[in-house]
Design a protein around this motif. Structure first.
Motif, PDB file in Angstrom:
ATOM      1  N   VAL A 221       6.122   9.410  28.883  1.00 12.34           N
ATOM      2  CA  VAL A 221       7.462   8.969  29.389  1.00 12.34           C
ATOM      3  C   VAL A 221       7.650   9.679  30.764  1.00 12.34           C
ATOM      4  CG1 VAL A 221       9.929   9.573  28.936  1.00 12.34           C
ATOM      5  CG2 VAL A 221       8.551   8.454  27.056  1.00 12.34           C
ATOM      6  N   GLU A 222       7.310  11.043  30.963  1.00 11.04           N
ATOM      7  CA  GLU A 222       7.425  11.612  32.138  1.00 11.04           C
ATOM      8  C   GLU A 222       6.942  10.595  33.312  1.00 11.04           C
ATOM      9  OE1 GLU A 222       9.557  13.651  33.614  1.00 11.04           O
ATOM     10  OE2 GLU A 222       8.759  15.504  32.750  1.00 11.04           O
ATOM     11  N   VAL A 223       5.755  10.210  33.033  1.00  6.56           N
ATOM     12  CA  VAL A 223       5.093   9.526  34.160  1.00  6.56           C
ATOM     13  C   VAL A 223       5.799   8.159  34.544  1.00  6.56           C
ATOM     14  CG1 VAL A 223       2.988   8.583  35.108  1.00  6.56           C
ATOM     15  CG2 VAL A 223       2.752  10.648  33.524  1.00  6.56           C
ATOM     16  N   VAL A 224       6.294   7.497  33.300  1.00  3.70           N
ATOM     17  CA  VAL A 224       7.007   6.179  33.167  1.00  3.70           C
ATOM     18  C   VAL A 224       8.345   6.374  33.984  1.00  3.70           C
ATOM     19  CG1 VAL A 224       7.885   4.294  32.127  1.00  3.70           C
ATOM     20  CG2 VAL A 224       5.801   5.213  31.204  1.00  3.70           C
ATOM     21  N   LYS A 225       9.097   7.378  33.863  1.00  4.71           N
ATOM     22  CA  LYS A 225      10.203   7.792  34.451  1.00  4.71           C
ATOM     23  C   LYS A 225       9.958   7.924  35.987  1.00  4.71           C
ATOM     24  CE  LYS A 225      12.855  10.710  32.717  1.00  4.71           C
ATOM     25  NZ  LYS A 225      13.381  12.135  32.102  1.00  4.71           N
ATOM     26  N   ALA A 226       9.033   8.623  36.362  1.00  7.41           N
ATOM     27  CA  ALA A 226       8.245   8.525  37.762  1.00  7.41           C
ATOM     28  C   ALA A 226       8.272   7.384  38.217  1.00  7.41           C
ATOM     29  CB  ALA A 226       7.248   9.471  37.938  1.00  7.41           C
ATOM     30  N   LEU A 227       7.491   6.534  37.735  1.00  8.08           N
ATOM     31  CA  LEU A 227       7.561   5.069  38.217  1.00  8.08           C
ATOM     32  C   LEU A 227       9.052   4.495  38.448  1.00  8.08           C
ATOM     33  CD1 LEU A 227       5.635   2.541  38.896  1.00  8.08           C
ATOM     34  CD2 LEU A 227       5.891   1.864  36.471  1.00  8.08           C
ATOM     35  N   LEU A 228       9.992   4.566  37.524  1.00  7.32           N
ATOM     36  CA  LEU A 228      11.124   3.991  37.612  1.00  7.32           C
ATOM     37  C   LEU A 228      11.802   4.482  38.962  1.00  7.32           C
ATOM     38  CD1 LEU A 228      12.132   3.745  33.794  1.00  7.32           C
ATOM     39  CD2 LEU A 228      11.488   2.107  35.360  1.00  7.32           C
ATOM     40  N   VAL A 229      11.615   6.034  39.110  1.00  4.96           N
ATOM     41  CA  VAL A 229      12.335   6.708  40.215  1.00  4.96           C
ATOM     42  C   VAL A 229      11.648   6.050  41.585  1.00  4.96           C
ATOM     43  CG1 VAL A 229      12.451   8.782  41.339  1.00  4.96           C
ATOM     44  CG2 VAL A 229      12.808   8.832  39.031  1.00  4.96           C
ATOM     45  N   GLY A 230      10.494   5.744  41.588  1.00  5.09           N
ATOM     46  CA  GLY A 230       9.932   4.993  42.795  1.00  5.09           C
ATOM     47  C   GLY A 230      10.529   3.873  42.999  1.00  5.09           C
ATOM     48  N   PHE A 231      10.727   2.848  41.919  1.00  7.03           N
ATOM     49  CA  PHE A 231      11.411   1.799  42.358  1.00  7.03           C
ATOM     50  C   PHE A 231      12.732   1.804  42.692  1.00  7.03           C
ATOM     51  CE2 PHE A 231       8.746  -0.117  38.421  1.00  7.03           C
ATOM     52  CZ  PHE A 231       7.917  -0.945  39.502  1.00  7.03           C
ATOM     53  N   SER A 232      13.555   3.109  42.256  1.00  3.94           N
ATOM     54  CA  SER A 232      14.937   3.149  42.648  1.00  3.94           C
ATOM     55  C   SER A 232      15.088   3.715  44.118  1.00  3.94           C
ATOM     56  CB  SER A 232      15.569   4.069  41.513  1.00  3.94           C
ATOM     57  OG  SER A 232      15.650   3.912  40.463  1.00  3.94           O
ATOM     58  N   GLY A 235      13.678   0.380  46.378  1.00  6.70           N
ATOM     59  CA  GLY A 235      14.733  -0.326  46.382  1.00  6.70           C
ATOM     60  C   GLY A 235      16.199  -0.146  46.960  1.00  6.70           C
ATOM     61  N   ASP A 236      16.869   0.782  46.228  1.00  4.61           N
ATOM     62  CA  ASP A 236      18.271   1.484  46.743  1.00  4.61           C
ATOM     63  C   ASP A 236      18.343   2.161  48.029  1.00  4.61           C
ATOM     64  OD1 ASP A 236      18.826   0.290  44.234  1.00  4.61           O
ATOM     65  OD2 ASP A 236      18.952   2.368  43.194  1.00  4.61           O
ATOM     66  N   LEU A 237      16.970   2.835  48.545  1.00  3.19           N
ATOM     67  CA  LEU A 237      17.216   3.612  49.824  1.00  3.19           C
ATOM     68  C   LEU A 237      16.568   2.972  50.858  1.00  3.19           C
ATOM     69  CD1 LEU A 237      16.578   7.299  48.237  1.00  3.19           C
ATOM     70  CD2 LEU A 237      18.669   6.044  48.646  1.00  3.19           C
ATOM     71  N   GLN A 238      15.325   2.265  50.562  1.00  3.32           N
ATOM     72  CA  GLN A 238      14.873   1.454  51.723  1.00  3.32           C
ATOM     73  C   GLN A 238      15.352   0.094  51.857  1.00  3.32           C
ATOM     74  OE1 GLN A 238      10.613   2.377  52.638  1.00  3.32           O
ATOM     75  NE2 GLN A 238      10.558   3.583  50.659  1.00  3.32           N
ATOM     76  N   ASP A 244      23.072  -4.629  52.078  1.00  6.01           N
ATOM     77  CA  ASP A 244      24.472  -4.467  52.331  1.00  6.01           C
ATOM     78  C   ASP A 244      24.772  -3.636  53.370  1.00  6.01           C
ATOM     79  OD1 ASP A 244      26.832  -3.363  51.392  1.00  6.01           O
ATOM     80  OD2 ASP A 244      26.461  -2.395  49.523  1.00  6.01           O
ATOM     81  N   PRO A 245      25.607  -4.148  54.187  1.00  2.22           N
ATOM     82  CA  PRO A 245      26.125  -3.424  55.439  1.00  2.22           C
ATOM     83  C   PRO A 245      26.950  -2.420  55.422  1.00  2.22           C
ATOM     84  CG  PRO A 245      26.985  -5.501  55.362  1.00  2.22           C
ATOM     85  CD  PRO A 245      26.156  -5.558  54.153  1.00  2.22           C
ATOM     86  N   LYS A 246      27.532  -2.235  54.233  1.00  3.58           N
ATOM     87  CA  LYS A 246      28.397  -1.255  53.854  1.00  3.58           C
ATOM     88  C   LYS A 246      27.583   0.233  53.673  1.00  3.58           C
ATOM     89  CE  LYS A 246      31.982  -3.717  51.610  1.00  3.58           C
ATOM     90  NZ  LYS A 246      32.561  -4.091  50.192  1.00  3.58           N
ATOM     91  N   VAL A 325      13.465  -9.655  47.417  1.00  2.87           N
ATOM     92  CA  VAL A 325      12.780  -8.532  47.139  1.00  2.87           C
ATOM     93  C   VAL A 325      13.391  -7.524  46.202  1.00  2.87           C
ATOM     94  CG1 VAL A 325      10.922  -6.751  47.997  1.00  2.87           C
ATOM     95  CG2 VAL A 325      10.767  -8.997  48.849  1.00  2.87           C
ATOM     96  N   PHE A 326      14.758  -7.090  46.893  1.00  2.75           N
ATOM     97  CA  PHE A 326      15.318  -6.135  46.296  1.00  2.75           C
ATOM     98  C   PHE A 326      15.728  -6.636  44.909  1.00  2.75           C
ATOM     99  CE2 PHE A 326      19.887  -4.620  45.131  1.00  2.75           C
ATOM    100  CZ  PHE A 326      19.624  -3.380  45.115  1.00  2.75           C
TER     101      PHE A 326
END
Length: 356
Positions: A221-232, A235-238, A244-246, A325-326
């Motif tokens: 689970v720890e590794v799968v969570k890391a993968l999910l963090v990577g998606f976040s 996606g959310d930061l790059q 979203d211009p805001k 893509v997002f």
């Protein structure tokens, strides 16, 4: 005669059974095998690559400060880029040695929406306190001036470039201190994973006496969570700031022109870890459509350059929009968290970026 027929029938049965077994897909990995594969084929090689990339950084800074030559500057920029790209492959491993003692923030203080790096660095350059450049002292300062983003500012500053001139003297002392600090951090992360009784051993020997992982499932689970963090993170930061211009967020390592490379390395690393985990092997036949959808999503994710353009290695005939893509990346994150992990018997739950 009967014996011959019986033997022939048995031989025919064995051939049919062997052929059927050859057609069957391999059994999904156990949770412990999943964690072991992730650690040994992905995590540790990438951690070691980061340590190796960082090793020549202090020498590259010193060479620029001694000579100020264009060739030395180019070599420093190349060395810096190598470290940043190596870091992109482990940025989302936000547990264990990277999490301990705030090493992740010290190594790469990004995102930085409030401009702490620029603010803290400006004050440091103004005060010119040479004591903080002495061995071990920078680690006691703000994380914002300890790692790659602060060093990037010094490398790319054209008003007072690094070199042998007097105006650059303190900047060079600080740059060398930061470079040495990056080497310290990457070495500590690698040692934390690989030393006897380190994080690798902790994850691969779960049980009642383990203070972190009580079962192999928790390690997986720890590794799968890391993968999910990577998606976040990707996606959310790059990507999200582009749709979203805001959202006002400076892309990672934009001053060095590394935004596109950072995105490409991030998604390639996530894809590699995704394949390593083999979560799709747990899907029942009626859910096999997810495999095809995931393949199409990876093609979309890897067909843009992360800055609104088309990637040179794009596999799609058309260029997907950043919005598509997002959305696809969010969809893949949800499938991993709510479908693939469930199929694998893993309860992922909360990850560090949920609710951001």
């Amino acid at each position: 005669m009967i014996v011959k027929k019986t033997v022939a029938a048995l031989f025919s049965f064995l051939l049919s059974a062997t052929a059927a077994m050859a057609d069957d897909p391999p059994a999904p990995p156990t949770h412990l095998a999943m964690a072991q594969s992730a650690i040994e084929t992905y995590i540790i090689p990438h951690i070691d690559a980061l340590k190796a990339a960082a090793a020549p950084l202090p020498g590259a800074v010193e060479n620029v400060c001694k000579t100020g030559s264009p060739d030395a500057q180019k070599q420093l920029e190349k060395t810096f880029a190598n470290v940043v790209m190596a870091y992109a492959g482990v940025d989302f491993l936000r547990f264990g040695p990277m999490l301990e003692k705030g090493r992740r923030e010290q190594l790469s203080f990004w995102p930085d929406p409030r401009g702490f790096v620029a603010r803290q660095l400006r004050l440091t350059l103004l005060n010119k306190d040479e004591k903080i450049t002495e061995p071990g002292m920078l680690a006691k300062q703000s994380a914002a001036i300890q790692g790659l983003p602060a060093l990037e500012v010094l490398i790319q500053d054209k008003t007072v470039p690094l070199g042998p001139s007097e105006p650059a003297r303190f900047r060079c002392l600080l740059g060398q201190a930061i470079a040495n600090n990056i080497v310290r951090l990457t070495t500590e992360v690698a040692d934390g994973w690989e030393k006897p009784g380190g994080w690798k051993d902790k994850m691969l020997h779960p049980g009642p006496d383990n203070d972190t992982y009580k079962s192999a499932s928790e390690s997986a689970v720890e590794v799968v969570k890391a993968l999910l963090v990577g998606f976040s993170l990707t996606g959310d930061l790059q990507l999200k700031p582009q749709v979203d211009p805001k959202i006002r967020l400076t892309p990672p390592y934009e001053k060095s022109g590394l935004q596109k490379q950072f995105y490409a390395t991030s998604v390639a690393s996530l894809h590699e870890l995704y394949n390593t985990l083999q979560l799709e092997s747990y899907l029942k036949p009626d859910l096999s459509w997810m495999k095809g959808w995931a393949q199409g999503t990876w093609r979309a994710i890897e067909s843009i350059d992360g800055a609104g353009g088309r990637a040179s290695h794009a596999q799609r005939a058309d260029t997907p929009t950043t919005r598509e893509v997002f959305d696809r990346m969010n969809g893949l994150r949800n499938i991993v968290a709510n479908r693939l992990s469930v199929a694998a018997g893993l309860t992922v739950g909360f990850n560090e970026l949920d609710g951001d």
